[in-house]
Design a protein around this motif. Structure first.
Motif, PDB file in Angstrom:
ATOM      1  N   GLY A 186      62.464 -62.900  -0.740  1.00 47.75           N
ATOM      2  CA  GLY A 186      62.043 -63.999   0.426  1.00 47.75           C
ATOM      3  C   GLY A 186      62.612 -62.747   1.645  1.00 47.75           C
ATOM      4  N   ASP A 187      62.390 -61.489   1.851  1.00 45.38           N
ATOM      5  CA  ASP A 187      62.703 -60.783   2.908  1.00 45.38           C
ATOM      6  C   ASP A 187      61.549 -60.336   3.365  1.00 45.38           C
ATOM      7  OD1 ASP A 187      65.600 -60.731   2.261  1.00 45.38           O
ATOM      8  OD2 ASP A 187      65.556 -59.263   0.877  1.00 45.38           O
ATOM      9  N   LYS A 188      61.760 -59.363   4.484  1.00 45.63           N
ATOM     10  CA  LYS A 188      60.492 -59.008   4.558  1.00 45.63           C
ATOM     11  C   LYS A 188      60.711 -57.330   5.231  1.00 45.63           C
ATOM     12  CE  LYS A 188      59.532 -62.783   8.479  1.00 45.63           C
ATOM     13  NZ  LYS A 188      59.068 -63.107  10.059  1.00 45.63           N
ATOM     14  N   GLN A 189      59.233 -56.569   4.390  1.00 43.37           N
ATOM     15  CA  GLN A 189      59.446 -54.784   4.277  1.00 43.37           C
ATOM     16  C   GLN A 189      58.244 -54.479   4.518  1.00 43.37           C
ATOM     17  OE1 GLN A 189      62.128 -53.086   2.629  1.00 43.37           O
ATOM     18  NE2 GLN A 189      60.786 -51.508   2.564  1.00 43.37           N
ATOM     19  N   GLY A 190      58.347 -52.823   4.726  1.00 46.81           N
ATOM     20  CA  GLY A 190      56.931 -53.023   5.369  1.00 46.81           C
ATOM     21  C   GLY A 190      56.497 -52.756   3.838  1.00 46.81           C
ATOM     22  N   GLY A 191      55.017 -51.594   4.390  1.00 47.26           N
ATOM     23  CA  GLY A 191      54.827 -50.124   2.843  1.00 47.26           C
ATOM     24  C   GLY A 191      53.142 -50.643   3.012  1.00 47.26           C
ATOM     25  N   SER A 192      52.621 -50.894   4.167  1.00 43.28           N
ATOM     26  CA  SER A 192      51.271 -51.156   4.572  1.00 43.28           C
ATOM     27  C   SER A 192      50.614 -49.481   4.560  1.00 43.28           C
ATOM     28  CB  SER A 192      51.074 -52.355   4.542  1.00 43.28           C
ATOM     29  OG  SER A 192      51.682 -53.468   4.490  1.00 43.28           O
ATOM     30  N   THR A 193      49.933 -49.876   4.657  1.00 43.67           N
ATOM     31  CA  THR A 193      48.694 -48.237   5.035  1.00 43.67           C
ATOM     32  C   THR A 193      47.536 -49.510   6.101  1.00 43.67           C
ATOM     33  OG1 THR A 193      47.000 -49.551   3.847  1.00 43.67           O
ATOM     34  CG2 THR A 193      48.387 -47.853   3.064  1.00 43.67           C
ATOM     35  N   ILE A 194      47.300 -48.386   7.168  1.00 42.45           N
ATOM     36  CA  ILE A 194      46.842 -48.828   8.341  1.00 42.45           C
ATOM     37  C   ILE A 194      45.367 -49.727   7.790  1.00 42.45           C
ATOM     38  CG2 ILE A 194      45.174 -48.344   9.961  1.00 42.45           C
ATOM     39  CD1 ILE A 194      46.990 -45.724  10.740  1.00 42.45           C
ATOM     40  N   THR A 195      44.670 -49.252   6.612  1.00 42.83           N
ATOM     41  CA  THR A 195      43.649 -50.478   5.780  1.00 42.83           C
ATOM     42  C   THR A 195      44.456 -51.564   5.972  1.00 42.83           C
ATOM     43  OG1 THR A 195      42.772 -48.651   5.434  1.00 42.83           O
ATOM     44  CG2 THR A 195      41.966 -50.529   4.379  1.00 42.83           C
ATOM     45  N   GLN A 196      45.672 -51.407   5.223  1.00 41.73           N
ATOM     46  CA  GLN A 196      46.087 -52.983   4.392  1.00 41.73           C
ATOM     47  C   GLN A 196      46.264 -53.663   6.028  1.00 41.73           C
ATOM     48  OE1 GLN A 196      48.736 -50.758   1.231  1.00 41.73           O
ATOM     49  NE2 GLN A 196      48.503 -52.115   0.827  1.00 41.73           N
ATOM     50  N   GLN A 197      47.066 -52.957   7.042  1.00 42.15           N
ATOM     51  CA  GLN A 197      47.462 -54.224   8.497  1.00 42.15           C
ATOM     52  C   GLN A 197      46.164 -54.234   9.208  1.00 42.15           C
ATOM     53  OE1 GLN A 197      50.665 -51.844  10.900  1.00 42.15           O
ATOM     54  NE2 GLN A 197      50.596 -49.981   8.971  1.00 42.15           N
ATOM     55  N   TYR A 198      44.834 -53.459   9.303  1.00 46.98           N
ATOM     56  CA  TYR A 198      44.026 -54.022  10.079  1.00 46.98           C
ATOM     57  C   TYR A 198      43.025 -55.028   8.780  1.00 46.98           C
ATOM     58  CZ  TYR A 198      38.109 -53.689  10.520  1.00 46.98           C
ATOM     59  OH  TYR A 198      37.536 -53.962  10.899  1.00 46.98           O
ATOM     60  N   VAL A 199      43.367 -55.192   7.620  1.00 47.39           N
ATOM     61  CA  VAL A 199      42.537 -56.483   6.502  1.00 47.39           C
ATOM     62  C   VAL A 199      43.752 -57.752   7.541  1.00 47.39           C
ATOM     63  CG1 VAL A 199      42.833 -57.385   4.721  1.00 47.39           C
ATOM     64  CG2 VAL A 199      42.162 -54.793   4.861  1.00 47.39           C
ATOM     65  N   LYS A 200      45.148 -57.236   6.740  1.00 44.65           N
ATOM     66  CA  LYS A 200      45.880 -58.579   7.346  1.00 44.65           C
ATOM     67  C   LYS A 200      45.888 -58.421   9.068  1.00 44.65           C
ATOM     68  CE  LYS A 200      50.272 -57.202   9.237  1.00 44.65           C
ATOM     69  NZ  LYS A 200      51.642 -56.945   9.661  1.00 44.65           N
ATOM     70  N   ASN A 201      45.498 -58.194   9.412  1.00 41.27           N
ATOM     71  CA  ASN A 201      45.335 -58.672  10.955  1.00 41.27           C
ATOM     72  C   ASN A 201      43.848 -59.193  11.800  1.00 41.27           C
ATOM     73  OD1 ASN A 201      47.338 -57.283  12.206  1.00 41.27           O
ATOM     74  ND2 ASN A 201      46.442 -55.192  12.918  1.00 41.27           N
ATOM     75  N   TYR A 202      42.838 -58.868  10.628  1.00 42.15           N
ATOM     76  CA  TYR A 202      41.390 -58.572  11.098  1.00 42.15           C
ATOM     77  C   TYR A 202      40.922 -59.963  10.446  1.00 42.15           C
ATOM     78  CZ  TYR A 202      36.520 -58.792  12.623  1.00 42.15           C
ATOM     79  OH  TYR A 202      35.191 -58.803  12.663  1.00 42.15           O
ATOM     80  N   TYR A 203      40.990 -60.259   8.758  1.00 40.53           N
ATOM     81  CA  TYR A 203      40.588 -60.805   7.834  1.00 40.53           C
ATOM     82  C   TYR A 203      41.871 -61.261   7.406  1.00 40.53           C
ATOM     83  CZ  TYR A 203      36.788 -57.369   7.026  1.00 40.53           C
ATOM     84  OH  TYR A 203      36.229 -56.281   7.831  1.00 40.53           O
ATOM     85  N   LEU A 204      42.565 -61.581   7.376  1.00 36.44           N
ATOM     86  CA  LEU A 204      43.414 -62.527   6.874  1.00 36.44           C
ATOM     87  C   LEU A 204      45.055 -63.264   7.647  1.00 36.44           C
ATOM     88  CD1 LEU A 204      44.616 -60.286   3.648  1.00 36.44           C
ATOM     89  CD2 LEU A 204      43.372 -62.315   3.721  1.00 36.44           C
ATOM     90  N   SER A 205      45.937 -63.153   7.380  1.00 37.28           N
ATOM     91  CA  SER A 205      47.228 -64.396   8.194  1.00 37.28           C
ATOM     92  C   SER A 205      47.922 -62.988   8.492  1.00 37.28           C
ATOM     93  CB  SER A 205      47.491 -65.349   7.547  1.00 37.28           C
ATOM     94  OG  SER A 205      48.189 -65.491   6.790  1.00 37.28           O
ATOM     95  N   GLN A 206      49.474 -63.732   8.836  1.00 36.42           N
ATOM     96  CA  GLN A 206      50.232 -62.405   8.697  1.00 36.42           C
ATOM     97  C   GLN A 206      51.141 -63.162   8.136  1.00 36.42           C
ATOM     98  OE1 GLN A 206      50.792 -60.064  11.198  1.00 36.42           O
ATOM     99  NE2 GLN A 206      48.132 -60.747  11.395  1.00 36.42           N
ATOM    100  N   GLU A 207      51.288 -64.574   7.144  1.00 40.61           N
ATOM    101  CA  GLU A 207      52.008 -64.871   6.375  1.00 40.61           C
ATOM    102  C   GLU A 207      52.772 -64.150   5.752  1.00 40.61           C
ATOM    103  OE1 GLU A 207      50.151 -66.355   7.841  1.00 40.61           O
ATOM    104  OE2 GLU A 207      51.206 -68.637   9.189  1.00 40.61           O
ATOM    105  N   GLN A 208      54.180 -64.206   5.334  1.00 39.11           N
ATOM    106  CA  GLN A 208      54.103 -62.931   3.943  1.00 39.11           C
ATOM    107  C   GLN A 208      54.272 -63.784   2.677  1.00 39.11           C
ATOM    108  OE1 GLN A 208      55.335 -60.058   4.354  1.00 39.11           O
ATOM    109  NE2 GLN A 208      55.225 -59.230   6.797  1.00 39.11           N
ATOM    110  N   THR A 209      53.292 -63.751   2.092  1.00 35.54           N
ATOM    111  CA  THR A 209      53.220 -64.531   0.740  1.00 35.54           C
ATOM    112  C   THR A 209      52.668 -63.465  -0.949  1.00 35.54           C
ATOM    113  OG1 THR A 209      50.820 -65.333   1.028  1.00 35.54           O
ATOM    114  CG2 THR A 209      52.952 -67.018   1.744  1.00 35.54           C
ATOM    115  N   VAL A 210      53.146 -64.238  -1.149  1.00 37.93           N
ATOM    116  CA  VAL A 210      52.893 -63.147  -2.790  1.00 37.93           C
ATOM    117  C   VAL A 210      51.538 -63.265  -2.608  1.00 37.93           C
ATOM    118  CG1 VAL A 210      52.828 -62.511  -5.389  1.00 37.93           C
ATOM    119  CG2 VAL A 210      54.606 -62.913  -3.971  1.00 37.93           C
TER     120      VAL A 210
END
Length: 738
Positions: free
Chosen positions: A132-156
């Motif tokens: 239930g916490d927030k933790q980073g650890g994403s690469t630039i590619t993963q952050q781009y994928v999150k920004n452009y292809y997915l959503s900002q929700e923190q789910t498994v």
């Protein structure tokens, strides 16, 4: 069969009959454990392969699709729709190589070598999400994928998709394409999406003209865009920003992208003044800015907030908001003429009105116009609250049972030496603050000292309470521990730290609420896609005893009845309050409250470029005191919103020993106040001996304190950096009478 054969047969039989050491040996052998691990690993690999085959790279979701955030008043009527997306897509060729590398150094040093994912970091993030916490650890590619292809929700599920899509995107696109996508989709604060919009928003230049120092700041900014905005960051946060900026540059040196010698000569380039989005003119932009800051403090991801689609209801009462705006305009702005007097253009008003019982922010005035002055004067913390800090010292003294240097309890009836520039006793740091106009009050009660805002008394009282304990009380009551200048020194007694009208409203609302902590809240509710943000309760624990809070309220009624705020005394309202005027007249305050409403008003002298300047001469008068424009704005507003009804009475619980009865109401007499146009008088405005304590009260600190040794040289206080050498001259009288 021979004997040897018989012996061997018996040995074989014994071995067959030998009991086993335990049943678990057969069940849990190393081979079986290893086999189980291999099986689990195979299942994991198999599952991953299946998911890899099933999950395709989706079409770019248009977080690019334009949505609006809808902001409403408490009654549901519309304040504003904030939906303009400030973004300009730029090709990677427009971004200088060193700027590209600054972002890589900040976010993902292995970007050019990895396959798009960081398995170790992603595992940490997945485990954190499960907790239930927030933790980073994403690469630039993963952050781009999150920004452009997915959503900002923190789910498994979203994290798993992010991992697989990142792997595929890394195979399908070049590193330059991925980096360009990342730079164009990231949110930088100030309403800026993408590195080009950020370059304009913070440095007023195109991305190709950014320096390495500027690029390093923008790269550092992505970790917390709103908090790391230099224009509004607190002193403590600015230190964090500089650490992050240095981290980016040091990583560039480590990666051989920047010469070490060149890096040593680099200095932080402060960003320029913010440029707000159009369409948020008037007070709307200030209200939205304050609401977004509150959501960020509640843990709402800034990217999610920036993605739009929110319905946010504020606690702002539409009628009270309109009346506060009218009070500022008619009482202050209509009297200012910037074309005639340059100083009139430097006056920046801010105000906050809070319900002390609920903590709701009912009205807020942030400045003349959000599109002309981006900084919210109601929430800024870069000006001194001056003598509005003095009730905090008294509250600390009463709540801790503090004593004077002579061992007498500190009460409203306690007598102090009110001599101007009297050196404080019991402090390791020398301090001898002057009173307003260098007036010597001689023996003066705490009540009279509060009425007349006697600096020398409260400087000594803060030392008597203990400077650390005084600061602790201030924070418990509502001040920000990270505000600039909040140093544990005797000068603290004069309110030399930074504080906002919102901060001071929290302090006075807590006093009005009988000592229960009030944390003002501007948001009533915030909802997106059916999910509502859980906000903390604005009413907290009992931080000072009720008797303490109520006694301070009783004393502050004396400020209105026969003190520096007597010019706004009203037959229709029962209220308490305190004026404040900072050194060199750079700020002027009035913080006042009735049983049902707390309002703080601040005026700040601000020249071009954000430089703090004096308010003296504004409106064609002399010094702008807290009892002048700020008190008059307060009075005009409260008359409009409360004056038609029956005046509510304070429900105070005060020990008879603690209360010095405020003097009866009388018409203000200008002769009682020193005239600032003449030289400072040698006698105090009111030389009447303060009333002695009642027979049930402990003895005062001293019945006749000895005057300071005038043959000794005056003690000079070391003041915080950037402050004048003579701190805390507190101009506390009503405009027109000084």
């Amino acid at each position: 069969m021979g004997r040897a054969d018989e012996r061997r047969a018996r040995q074989r039989g014994a071995r067959r009959a030998k009991p086993k050491r335990g049943g678990s040996g057969r069940l849990f052998t190393w081979k079986k454990l290893l086999g189980a691990l291999v099986l689990v690993g195979a299942l994991g690999v198999g599952t991953f392969i299946v998911l890899y085959l099933l999950v395709d790279v989706p079409e770019g979701n248009a977080e690019a699709s334009e949505q609006s955030n809808v902001y409403t008043y408490a009654d549901g009527s519309l304040i504003a729709r904030d939906g303009t997306v400030n973004r300009e897509i730029v090709d990677i060729s427009r971004v200088p190589k060193e700027i590209q590398r600054a972002f890589v150094a900040a976010e993902n040093k292995t970007f050019y070598q990895d396959n798009g994912v960081d398995l170790r970091g992603t595992t940490r993030a997945l485990l954190s999400t499960l907790r239930g916490d927030k933790q980073g650890g994403s690469t630039i590619t993963q952050q781009y994928v999150k920004n452009y292809y997915l959503s900002q929700e923190q789910t498994v599920t979203r994290k798993a998709k992010e991992l697989i899509i990142a792997l595929k995107v890394d195979q399908q696109k070049s590193k330059d394409e991925i980096l360009a996508g990342y730079l164009n989709t990231s949110y930088f604060g100030r309403g800026a999406y993408g590195v080009q919009a950020a370059a304009q928003a913070y440095y007023g230049t195109d991305v190709e003209d950014l320096t390495v120092e500027q690029g390093a700041y923008l790269a550092a900014l992505l970790q917390a865009p709103s908090s790391y905005d230099w224009a509004v960051a607190s002193e403590g946060t600015r230190k964090t920003v500089l650490e992050r900026w240095n981290y980016v540059l040091d990583n560039m040196v480590e990666m051989k992208w920047l010469d070490g010698g060149e890096r040593q000569g680099m200095k932080f380039d402060e960003p320029g003044a913010p440029k707000p989005n159009p369409g948020l003119d008037g007070q709307a932009g200030y209200l939205i800015q304050a609401a977004e800051a509150e959501l960020a403090a509640a843990g709402v991801d800034e990217q999610l907030l920036a993605a739009r689609g929110w319905n946010i209801k504020l606690n702002i009462d539409k009628k009270k908001q309109q009346q506060l705006e009218k009070a500022v305009e008619q009482t202050l702005l209509d009297e200012l003429d910037p074309e005639k007097r340059k100083v009139d253009g430097h006056v920046q008003p801010g105000a906050v009105s809070v319900d002390p019982a609920t903590g709701k922010v009912l009205a807020m005035y942030g400045g003349r116009d959000f599109v002309k002055h981006y900084i919210n004067n109601a929430t800024r913390q870069d000006y001194q609250p001056a003598s509005t800090f003095k009730p905090i010292i008294l509250a600390a003294a009463l709540d801790t049972g503090a004593e004077t240097q002579d061992g007498a309890p500190i009460l409203p009836t306690t007598v102090y030496d009110g001599t101007s520039e009297r050196p404080v006793e019991g402090s390791d740091t020398p301090f001898a603050p002057p009173n307003e106009d260098d007036v010597d009050y001689g023996p003066v009660s705490v009540q009279k000292a509060m009425n007349s805002s006697v600096n020398s008394v409260f400087a000594q009282m803060a030392v008597d309470v203990g400077l650390e304990r005084t600061k602790q009380s201030a924070i418990e009551l509502g001040l920000d521990a990270e505000a600039g200048g909040f140093d544990v020194k005797p000068a603290m007694s004069l309110g030399v730290m930074g504080a906002s009208p919102l901060d001071m409203a929290a302090v006075y609302a807590t006093l009005d609420n009988h000592g229960e902590k009030v944390t003002p809240r501007i948001i009533a509710s915030a909802e997106r896609d059916g999910q509502e943000v859980e906000l903390p309760d604005p009413i907290g624990d009992q931080v000072v005893e009720r008797e303490t809070a109520d006694t301070v309220t009783s004393v502050l009624q004396g400020v209105v009845n026969d003190g520096t705020a007597s010019g706004i005394r009203s037959e229709r309202l029962n209220f308490a309050g305190k004026t404040g005027t900072s050194d060199d007249n750079k700020s002027a305050w009035f913080a006042g409250y009735t049983p049902e409403l707390v309002t703080t008003v601040g005026l700040f002298g601000e020249a071009e470029g954000g430089k703090q300047v004096t308010l003296s001469g504004a409106g064609g008068g002399g010094r702008v005191n807290g009892g002048g424009y700020p008190a008059e704005i307060w009075s005009a507003y409260h008359d409009r919103v409360l004056g038609d009804g029956t005046a509510a009475e304070f429900d105070l619980v005060v020990d008879d020993r603690l209360a010095e009865t405020p003097p009866p109401s009388r018409s203000p007499d200008a002769s009682d106040e020193p005239d600032p146009t003449t030289s400072a008088p040698s006698a105090p405005p009111d030389t009447t001996t303060p009333p002695p304590p009642t027979t049930s009260s402990p003895p005062p600190a001293t019945s006749s304190p000895p005057p300071p040794d005038t043959s000794s040289p005056a003690v000079t206080l070391p003041v915080p950096e950037g402050e004048p050498d003579r701190p805390g001259r507190d101009g506390e009288r009503t405009r027109g009478t000084g």
